[in-house]
Scaffold this motif. Structure first.
Motif, mmCIF file in Angstrom:
data_model
loop_
_atom_site.group_PDB
_atom_site.id
_atom_site.type_symbol
_atom_site.label_atom_id
_atom_site.label_comp_id
_atom_site.label_asym_id
_atom_site.label_seq_id
_atom_site.Cartn_x
_atom_site.Cartn_y
_atom_site.Cartn_z
ATOM 1 N N UNK A 124 -12.336 -11.522 1.672
ATOM 2 C CA UNK A 124 -13.140 -11.741 0.484
ATOM 3 C C UNK A 124 -12.698 -11.384 -0.848
ATOM 4 N N UNK A 125 -12.046 -10.066 -0.937
ATOM 5 C CA UNK A 125 -11.709 -9.597 -2.028
ATOM 6 C C UNK A 125 -10.401 -10.683 -2.765
ATOM 7 N N UNK A 126 -9.603 -11.043 -1.718
ATOM 8 C CA UNK A 126 -8.522 -11.885 -1.889
ATOM 9 C C UNK A 126 -9.160 -13.112 -2.576
ATOM 10 N N UNK A 127 -10.143 -13.876 -1.993
ATOM 11 C CA UNK A 127 -10.738 -15.077 -2.235
ATOM 12 C C UNK A 127 -11.642 -14.900 -3.899
ATOM 13 N N UNK A 128 -11.983 -13.800 -3.723
ATOM 14 C CA UNK A 128 -12.654 -13.568 -5.227
ATOM 15 C C UNK A 128 -11.620 -13.202 -6.235
ATOM 16 N N UNK A 129 -10.415 -12.884 -6.108
ATOM 17 C CA UNK A 129 -9.393 -12.652 -6.851
ATOM 18 C C UNK A 129 -8.882 -13.888 -7.228
ATOM 19 N N UNK A 145 -10.665 -6.364 -7.089
ATOM 20 C CA UNK A 145 -9.908 -4.960 -6.899
ATOM 21 C C UNK A 145 -10.960 -3.862 -6.512
ATOM 22 N N UNK A 146 -12.096 -4.033 -6.932
ATOM 23 C CA UNK A 146 -12.969 -2.861 -6.464
ATOM 24 C C UNK A 146 -13.479 -2.993 -4.977
ATOM 25 N N UNK A 147 -13.397 -4.420 -4.585
ATOM 26 C CA UNK A 147 -13.699 -4.629 -3.355
ATOM 27 C C UNK A 147 -12.646 -4.390 -2.311
ATOM 28 N N UNK A 148 -11.492 -4.757 -2.686
ATOM 29 C CA UNK A 148 -10.249 -4.418 -1.696
ATOM 30 C C UNK A 148 -10.427 -3.010 -0.948
ATOM 31 N N UNK A 149 -10.186 -3.078 0.147
ATOM 32 C CA UNK A 149 -10.007 -1.729 0.980
ATOM 33 C C UNK A 149 -8.430 -1.226 1.399
ATOM 34 N N UNK A 150 -7.571 -1.997 0.698
ATOM 35 C CA UNK A 150 -6.243 -1.459 1.079
ATOM 36 C C UNK A 150 -5.703 -0.137 0.705
ATOM 37 N N UNK A 151 -6.430 0.607 0.021
ATOM 38 C CA UNK A 151 -6.065 2.122 -0.317
ATOM 39 C C UNK A 151 -6.138 2.793 1.087
ATOM 40 N N UNK A 152 -7.000 2.460 1.977
ATOM 41 C CA UNK A 152 -6.900 3.208 3.192
ATOM 42 C C UNK A 152 -5.785 3.242 3.812
ATOM 43 N N UNK A 153 -5.411 2.144 4.273
ATOM 44 C CA UNK A 153 -4.012 2.035 5.057
ATOM 45 C C UNK A 153 -2.761 2.651 4.245
ATOM 46 N N UNK A 154 -2.891 2.651 2.835
ATOM 47 C CA UNK A 154 -1.497 3.120 2.030
ATOM 48 C C UNK A 154 -1.822 4.423 2.216
ATOM 49 N N UNK A 155 -3.004 5.054 2.035
ATOM 50 C CA UNK A 155 -3.204 6.676 2.039
ATOM 51 C C UNK A 155 -2.828 7.029 3.644
#
Length: 322
Positions: A124-129, A145-155
């Motif tokens: 959904x975040x990518x489609x919104x972008x 950017x705010x919706x994207x959950x990708x920081x979790x796997x990066x952390x």
């Protein structure tokens, strides 16, 4: 302060109680004999200053309480107690500087799980972008950017590198690779659908886009911003200041770059697709490098800080109990 709730086999209770009594930074110790049913045992409750918690948790695991019983940790939002104040004063350092590694590993493990919800949020975040890219709308880009959950796997990947946890590293990489692959593939189909219903136009994508052209034109500033965001994001996780993660999310262009690449692929604009992919990889690399270095710095700082003081508690026994 953190609240520890343990279920301990009755013959190990004295060992655990001795550990708490001899540790600095502990308060409000209570034992409820026979209260545990599954697993069976005594219920031991204790509050621990955050800066002393990592040592206590490590010792509890070393004597096998997590195997023969259970250990649960909760954050105390408010504690009105002179004994709690005394415990925090006795504990070394500041609570905001301390990293509770078990808590961090658990949090990143959950956030780096490849789940349907994670894929849905990322897609959904990518489609919104993608909508923001075509419309050259910075507000939509920030929202994505705010919706994207990708920081979790990066952390999770940063934590795995520092803790040398291959399973967490594999889980985090899987979430990143599969997540972005699925999100970009579905966004490409989404962009083709939007073009078919005359809502997206190739001319808009290839036109001058003053608000979003930076997404497919990576430079060293992209890496610097990602690096700083990685530092801030890691500090927000280790200090439990999760509110800062929103600022981190809207500082890097991972999701917008993935969206721009997907839309460009749909229109066979391989130049933009290549530039957006480079932007995506540059941002991911910057966050991982920064997060890993931040965790290493925190571990070295805390080790140096505690090296000069005596251990929080002496050896209180072996795994076999007392």
């Amino acid at each position: 302060m953190l609240h520890l709730r343990l279920i301990v086999p009755a013959h190990r209770t004295h060992e655990v109680v001795s550990l708490f009594e001899r540790s600095v930074g502990t308060a409000h110790l209570a034992v409820l004999a026979g209260a545990g049913r599954n697993p069976a045992g005594d219920l031991v409750l204790c509050d621990v200053a955050r800066e002393a918690a990592d040592d206590v948790l490590r010792e509890l695991r070393e004597i096998g309480i997590d195997e023969c019983g259970s250990i649960a940790v909760e954050t105390i939002d408010l504690s009105l107690s002179k004994r709690a104040d005394k415990a925090e004063k006795e504990a070394p350092g500041e609570g905001s500087d301390a990293v509770v590694w078990e808590q961090l590993v658990n949090a990143t493990h959950e956030e780096s799980t490849l789940s349907v919800t994670y894929l849905a949020f990322l897609t959904v975040a990518t489609m919104l972008a993608a909508c923001g890219v075509v419309l050259d709308n910075a507000i939509l880009i920030v929202g994505a950017m705010a919706v994207g959950p990708e920081f979790g796997p990066l952390a999770g990947l940063c934590t795995a590198l520092v803790r040398r946890a291959p399973r967490l590293a594999l889980r985090s990489l899987l979430a990143l690779l599969v997540g972005f692959a699925v999100a970009m593939a579905l966004t490409t189909l989404f962009s083709l659908f939007m073009d078919a219903v005359d809502l997206f136009h190739k001319a808009e994508v290839e036109a001058e886009r003053p608000n979003t052209a930076f997404i497919y034109r990576p430079d060293w500033f992209s890496f610097v911003v990602a690096f700083l965001a990685g530092v801030a994001g890691t500090l927000s996780l280790t200090s439990a200041k999760s509110g800062a993660l929103v600022g981190v999310a809207i500082s890097v262009t991972t999701v917008p770059a993935a969206a721009n690449a997907a839309v460009a692929l749909g229109y066979s604009d391989y130049g933009q697709a290549r530039g957006s992919s480079e932007q995506l990889l540059l941002n991911l690399a910057g966050i991982v490098v920064a997060g890993t270095l931040t965790l290493l710095a925190q571990r070295l700082f805390w080790a140096h800080h505690t090296r000069a003081r005596p251990p929080a508690y002496p050896n209180v026994g072996s795994r076999g109990g007392s």
